[in-house]
Write a protein that holds these residues in place. Sequence first.
Motif, mmCIF file in Angstrom:
data_model
loop_
_atom_site.group_PDB
_atom_site.id
_atom_site.type_symbol
_atom_site.label_atom_id
_atom_site.label_comp_id
_atom_site.label_asym_id
_atom_site.label_seq_id
_atom_site.Cartn_x
_atom_site.Cartn_y
_atom_site.Cartn_z
ATOM 1 N N GLN A 165 15.940 18.017 -53.515
ATOM 2 C CA GLN A 165 16.477 19.358 -53.312
ATOM 3 C C GLN A 165 15.375 20.404 -53.455
ATOM 4 O OE1 GLN A 165 18.795 20.831 -56.825
ATOM 5 N NE2 GLN A 165 18.719 18.685 -57.468
ATOM 6 N N HIS A 166 15.531 21.504 -52.732
ATOM 7 C CA HIS A 166 14.606 22.643 -52.797
ATOM 8 C C HIS A 166 13.151 22.241 -52.534
ATOM 9 C CE1 HIS A 166 17.798 25.274 -54.132
ATOM 10 N NE2 HIS A 166 18.096 24.445 -55.107
ATOM 11 N N SER A 167 12.966 21.220 -51.694
ATOM 12 C CA SER A 167 11.600 20.798 -51.373
ATOM 13 C C SER A 167 10.856 21.855 -50.557
ATOM 14 C CB SER A 167 11.611 19.466 -50.612
ATOM 15 O OG SER A 167 12.371 19.570 -49.424
ATOM 16 N N ASP A 168 11.594 22.814 -49.993
ATOM 17 C CA ASP A 168 10.946 23.894 -49.237
ATOM 18 C C ASP A 168 10.076 24.760 -50.140
ATOM 19 O OD1 ASP A 168 13.539 24.599 -50.344
ATOM 20 O OD2 ASP A 168 13.299 26.557 -49.407
ATOM 21 N N VAL A 169 10.464 24.859 -51.431
ATOM 22 C CA VAL A 169 9.645 25.614 -52.387
ATOM 23 C C VAL A 169 8.326 24.889 -52.621
ATOM 24 C CG1 VAL A 169 9.520 26.560 -54.719
ATOM 25 C CG2 VAL A 169 11.706 26.549 -53.492
ATOM 26 N N TRP A 170 8.413 23.585 -52.799
ATOM 27 C CA TRP A 170 7.193 22.780 -52.987
ATOM 28 C C TRP A 170 6.308 22.854 -51.750
ATOM 29 C CZ3 TRP A 170 5.032 18.521 -50.576
ATOM 30 C CH2 TRP A 170 4.034 17.839 -51.295
ATOM 31 N N THR B 292 20.024 14.279 -54.676
ATOM 32 C CA THR B 292 19.576 14.867 -53.422
ATOM 33 C C THR B 292 20.359 16.131 -53.092
ATOM 34 O OG1 THR B 292 21.114 13.430 -52.221
ATOM 35 C CG2 THR B 292 18.856 12.655 -52.490
ATOM 36 N N GLY B 293 21.482 16.325 -53.779
ATOM 37 C CA GLY B 293 22.287 17.515 -53.552
ATOM 38 C C GLY B 293 21.745 18.710 -54.320
ATOM 39 N N THR B 294 22.120 19.897 -53.889
ATOM 40 C CA THR B 294 21.641 21.123 -54.519
ATOM 41 C C THR B 294 22.396 21.376 -55.817
ATOM 42 O OG1 THR B 294 21.126 22.077 -52.373
ATOM 43 C CG2 THR B 294 21.290 23.594 -54.225
ATOM 44 N N THR B 295 21.661 21.502 -56.905
ATOM 45 C CA THR B 295 22.282 21.776 -58.201
ATOM 46 C C THR B 295 21.985 23.186 -58.699
ATOM 47 O OG1 THR B 295 20.355 20.748 -59.245
ATOM 48 C CG2 THR B 295 22.288 19.368 -58.943
ATOM 49 N N TYR B 296 21.051 23.858 -58.055
ATOM 50 C CA TYR B 296 20.725 25.239 -58.405
ATOM 51 C C TYR B 296 20.841 26.107 -57.149
ATOM 52 C CZ TYR B 296 18.353 23.172 -62.500
ATOM 53 O OH TYR B 296 18.048 22.484 -63.637
ATOM 54 N N ARG C 270 14.312 21.850 -64.867
ATOM 55 C CA ARG C 270 14.089 20.466 -64.470
ATOM 56 C C ARG C 270 15.334 19.819 -63.868
ATOM 57 N NH1 ARG C 270 13.784 22.112 -69.385
ATOM 58 N NH2 ARG C 270 14.823 21.146 -71.163
ATOM 59 N N TYR C 271 15.221 18.499 -63.661
ATOM 60 C CA TYR C 271 16.279 17.679 -63.056
ATOM 61 C C TYR C 271 16.456 17.957 -61.569
ATOM 62 C CZ TYR C 271 17.189 16.503 -67.863
ATOM 63 O OH TYR C 271 17.040 16.078 -69.166
ATOM 64 N N LEU C 272 15.442 18.548 -60.929
ATOM 65 C CA LEU C 272 15.530 18.735 -59.481
ATOM 66 C C LEU C 272 15.398 17.411 -58.743
ATOM 67 C CD1 LEU C 272 14.723 21.702 -60.501
ATOM 68 C CD2 LEU C 272 13.886 22.023 -58.175
ATOM 69 N N GLY C 273 14.908 16.381 -59.427
ATOM 70 C CA GLY C 273 14.747 15.084 -58.785
ATOM 71 C C GLY C 273 15.824 14.077 -59.133
ATOM 72 N N TRP C 274 16.892 14.527 -59.796
ATOM 73 C CA TRP C 274 17.944 13.592 -60.187
ATOM 74 C C TRP C 274 18.896 13.280 -59.038
ATOM 75 C CZ3 TRP C 274 20.375 12.245 -65.312
ATOM 76 C CH2 TRP C 274 19.378 12.032 -66.282
#
Length: 363
Positions: free
Chosen positions: A339-344, A310-314, A304-308
């Motif tokens: 971040q990583h919205s390409d996966v979604w 806009t920068g890449t954390t993983y 989680r915390y992908l929405g905290w």
Amino acid sequence: MDFTDDVSVFGISAAVLLVVIWIVLMMYLWFPELLPKFLRRRIMPNKGIYRAEALVYQNNGTTEDVIHVCVTSDRSRLGGMLALVNSIHRNTKYPVLFHLIVDEESVQHARNWLEESQLRNIQYELIPFPEEIVEGKIRVRGGRPDLASPLNYARYYLPQLMPTLKGRIIYVDDDCIVQGDIHELYRMKLHPPHLAAFSQDCMGTAKRLTLMKNNYADYIDFKNRHIQDLDFDPNECAFNTGLFVADLNTWRANNITKKLEYWMKLNTKEEVYGNERGGGGSQPPMMIVFYNKYTQIDPNWHIRYLGWTTGTTYTKQFIKHAKLLHWNGRFKPWGGRAQHSDVWEKYFVPDPTKKFKPIRKNV
């Protein structure tokens, strides 16, 4: 053939048609499993609830025949719900029955979206959430305004919204994507006398990526006398309620909904939660009711915390092997800044009505 013969033929045809209609009606009432799939999935009983196949529903989660998954969403987030459903559908080898809870105005929109897209053959039911259930019970103080959405509290009422469903169910927030086989999560062991399974927030990546300590004091006001009476440890590790595994029989037997409502109502009269760093919303009452009464979910099943931010954390490699991704926080993958919205994006199902359009950076 004279006029009399024409009348006789017409009468016989009408009688045959009436008999066929009567047989279909009786099959629906007494033997729904004998109806063709397309009829069973589209029949709408009372209160606007679109029920899935009778035989599937009657498994009650007691066998491995079907996995019960619940997702809640309102009109502004339906695209997230459908992307999540698509990700689960594509990545599991087992039958899944989706229980989709939406606001009443979105029922027809969601149904059209499902029936006119690549998801037309999934097993599902659409359940309109009666928002009057939570009227006067919600007060968000220091949190984000969107946390006060009535649909955010629908997870409290699963037994009432699915009164005939018994056994295990998985609840997943609509801002998630599942990359693993959800059957693995569905069959996880709940350790007695635990009431459910959640993901802790004080370990691994969850601890590293937040500014909070992720303990109970970050979410609940320990100056409140009712909280003090519980003798909770303020340093106890918090858990995230965006994903949980529960048994509805256990939920009913322990009056979980009534206990959650107690803390909701109390919080409208005095501060129990909301001004802490974790904010308000639906999480604090669940943390109170399930204190030390839950089994931990494998951390890889709730990244989680992908929405905290806009920068890449993983790293992309880490994201690739995660079984469940959660964009909790302000930045949603359909909003253009997450971040990583390409996966979604790989799982997004375009809305045939064009009402829901993800925002993209290059638009």
